[in-house]
Design a protein around this motif. Structure first.
Motif, PDB file in Angstrom:
ATOM      1  N   GLU A 222       3.205  -3.851 -27.917  1.00 36.36           N
ATOM      2  CA  GLU A 222       2.144  -4.268 -27.004  1.00 36.36           C
ATOM      3  C   GLU A 222       2.484  -5.591 -26.326  1.00 36.36           C
ATOM      4  OE1 GLU A 222      -0.275  -2.458 -26.038  1.00 36.36           O
ATOM      5  OE2 GLU A 222       0.166  -0.846 -27.440  1.00 36.36           O
ATOM      6  N   THR A 223       3.129  -6.488 -27.069  1.00 32.35           N
ATOM      7  CA  THR A 223       3.524  -7.776 -26.483  1.00 32.35           C
ATOM      8  C   THR A 223       4.534  -7.582 -25.361  1.00 32.35           C
ATOM      9  OG1 THR A 223       3.137  -8.895 -28.602  1.00 32.35           O
ATOM     10  CG2 THR A 223       4.492 -10.040 -26.978  1.00 32.35           C
ATOM     11  N   PHE A 224       5.562  -6.788 -25.619  1.00 35.36           N
ATOM     12  CA  PHE A 224       6.590  -6.538 -24.607  1.00 35.36           C
ATOM     13  C   PHE A 224       6.023  -5.748 -23.432  1.00 35.36           C
ATOM     14  CE2 PHE A 224       9.959  -7.039 -28.051  1.00 35.36           C
ATOM     15  CZ  PHE A 224      10.416  -8.242 -27.543  1.00 35.36           C
ATOM     16  N   ARG A 225       5.142  -4.818 -23.706  1.00 36.77           N
ATOM     17  CA  ARG A 225       4.560  -4.022 -22.623  1.00 36.77           C
ATOM     18  C   ARG A 225       3.775  -4.911 -21.661  1.00 36.77           C
ATOM     19  NH1 ARG A 225      -0.164  -1.443 -21.149  1.00 36.77           N
ATOM     20  NH2 ARG A 225      -1.254  -2.449 -22.879  1.00 36.77           N
ATOM     21  N   GLY A 226       2.958  -5.790 -22.220  1.00 34.27           N
ATOM     22  CA  GLY A 226       2.196  -6.705 -21.375  1.00 34.27           C
ATOM     23  C   GLY A 226       3.085  -7.646 -20.588  1.00 34.27           C
ATOM     24  N   ALA A 227       4.156  -8.134 -21.239  1.00 39.54           N
ATOM     25  CA  ALA A 227       5.072  -9.054 -20.557  1.00 39.54           C
ATOM     26  C   ALA A 227       5.826  -8.352 -19.429  1.00 39.54           C
ATOM     27  CB  ALA A 227       6.057  -9.641 -21.564  1.00 39.54           C
ATOM     28  N   LEU A 228       6.258  -7.114 -19.681  1.00 35.38           N
ATOM     29  CA  LEU A 228       6.969  -6.366 -18.641  1.00 35.38           C
ATOM     30  C   LEU A 228       6.070  -6.074 -17.449  1.00 35.38           C
ATOM     31  CD1 LEU A 228       9.141  -3.843 -20.702  1.00 35.38           C
ATOM     32  CD2 LEU A 228       9.975  -5.538 -19.053  1.00 35.38           C
ATOM     33  N   LEU A 229       4.821  -5.751 -17.730  1.00 32.06           N
ATOM     34  CA  LEU A 229       3.886  -5.475 -16.636  1.00 32.06           C
ATOM     35  C   LEU A 229       3.621  -6.730 -15.811  1.00 32.06           C
ATOM     36  CD1 LEU A 229       1.280  -3.130 -18.376  1.00 32.06           C
ATOM     37  CD2 LEU A 229       2.955  -2.492 -16.624  1.00 32.06           C
ATOM     38  N   ALA A 230       3.753  -7.904 -16.430  1.00 32.51           N
ATOM     39  CA  ALA A 230       3.489  -9.158 -15.723  1.00 32.51           C
ATOM     40  C   ALA A 230       4.652  -9.604 -14.845  1.00 32.51           C
ATOM     41  CB  ALA A 230       3.141 -10.256 -16.724  1.00 32.51           C
ATOM     42  N   VAL A 231       5.840  -9.043 -15.080  1.00 39.48           N
ATOM     43  CA  VAL A 231       6.998  -9.383 -14.241  1.00 39.48           C
ATOM     44  C   VAL A 231       6.892  -8.598 -12.930  1.00 39.48           C
ATOM     45  CG1 VAL A 231       9.513  -9.300 -14.026  1.00 39.48           C
ATOM     46  CG2 VAL A 231       8.467  -9.839 -16.233  1.00 39.48           C
ATOM     47  N   PRO A 232       6.910  -9.265 -11.782  1.00 44.42           N
ATOM     48  CA  PRO A 232       6.796  -8.549 -10.503  1.00 44.42           C
ATOM     49  C   PRO A 232       7.880  -7.485 -10.359  1.00 44.42           C
ATOM     50  CG  PRO A 232       6.601 -10.919 -10.178  1.00 44.42           C
ATOM     51  CD  PRO A 232       7.019 -10.724 -11.599  1.00 44.42           C
ATOM     52  N   ARG A 233       7.490  -6.313  -9.910  1.00 43.72           N
ATOM     53  CA  ARG A 233       8.447  -5.223  -9.746  1.00 43.72           C
ATOM     54  C   ARG A 233       9.512  -5.562  -8.705  1.00 43.72           C
ATOM     55  NH1 ARG A 233       7.604  -0.697 -12.238  1.00 43.72           N
ATOM     56  NH2 ARG A 233       9.013   0.401 -10.814  1.00 43.72           N
ATOM     57  N   GLY A 234       9.195  -6.495  -7.818  1.00 46.55           N
ATOM     58  CA  GLY A 234      10.173  -6.896  -6.824  1.00 46.55           C
ATOM     59  C   GLY A 234      11.422  -7.519  -7.421  1.00 46.55           C
ATOM     60  N   GLN A 235      11.328  -7.986  -8.682  1.00 46.28           N
ATOM     61  CA  GLN A 235      12.495  -8.574  -9.335  1.00 46.28           C
ATOM     62  C   GLN A 235      13.589  -7.528  -9.546  1.00 46.28           C
ATOM     63  OE1 GLN A 235      12.823 -11.902 -10.035  1.00 46.28           O
ATOM     64  NE2 GLN A 235      10.907 -12.092  -8.914  1.00 46.28           N
TER      65      GLN A 235
END
Length: 238
Positions: free
Chosen positions: A120-133
């Motif tokens: 859950e921690t990694f999922r939330g962090a990945l979702l917070a990284v802009p997809r444009g990266q």
């Protein structure tokens, strides 16, 4: 009280090697468990964000199961359930009896449990990284793996570190649960030393102090990691 304290200090020398062994076992258990948990967390987060519905379903089932069942019960189920299943399998195949040692059982159990929280921690962090990266990394000629490792992963870790740190602190204390399946961790050896010397309370207080010291060192390491992954992310000073 002074007599009891003096007795404790004189007795501590005799049990110091046993206590040191317990500390080493506890740290080994915690480090191996967190490595397994991080791996399962990354895989679980990838599964939850996958386009495959079956993977998302299994990942959701995994996190729901772990968060809904007490850690101690899961540990007992995995330790005794896995041992029973392994015994039946070896008997059916005609192999020699194989016993699961408490350290392996503890690592598998704690890694399995905290892998769900890391998911859950990694999922939330990945979702917070802009997809444009991802697109920016691709535009620079990076492969998906290179883009994830060099561009996305550092940003994800900066966002995930507070949650990972909290889970690590809880996992470190949860290693005490393994004493119920016979592992000679810090709690187990403190109890053995306390009962053998009839100074149970002082040895338990010493164990608590060692856990507190380990948590304090962990806090310092986590703050260093937060500064390390936070380089370039601070807001400019005004």
């Amino acid at each position: 009280m002074p007599v009891t304290f003096t007795h404790f200090i004189s007795t501590l020398d005799a049990y110091a090697p046993l206590l040191l062994l317990g500390v080493c076992v506890t740290l080994q258990l915690a480090l191996l468990s967190v490595l397994l948990g991080l791996l399962l967390g990354l895989l679980g987060a990838a599964a939850k964000l996958s386009g495959l519905r079956l993977l998302r379903l299994w990942a959701q089932l995994y996190t729901t199961l772990v968060r809904g069942v007490p850690d101690l019960l899961l540990m007992l189920l995995i330790f005794y359930g896995a041992q029973t299943g392994l015994s039946r399998l070896t008997r059916a195949l005609g192999w020699d009896y194989i016993e699961i040692d408490p350290l392996s059982a503890g690592v598998l159990t704690l890694g399995f449990i905290y892998g769900a929280y890391f998911t859950e921690t990694f999922r939330g962090a990945l979702l917070a990284v802009p997809r444009g990266q991802f697109q920016a990394a691709k535009a620079l000629g990076m492969t998906f793996t290179q883009g994830f490792v060099h561009v996305v992963f550092p940003q994800m870790m900066r966002l995930a570190l507070p949650g990972l740190g909290n889970n690590w602190m809880v996992l470190l204390k949860a290693t005490a649960l393994v004493s119920v399946i016979g592992l000679a961790d810090l709690i187990k050896v403190a109890q053995m030393a306390g009962k053998g010397s009839q100074l149970l309370l002082p040895f338990l207080l010493l164990a608590a102090l060692i856990y507190l010291l380990s948590s304090s060192v962990s806090n310092l390491a986590l703050r260093w990691l937060e500064r390390r992954y936070g380089v370039g992310a601070q807001e400019p000073s005004r």
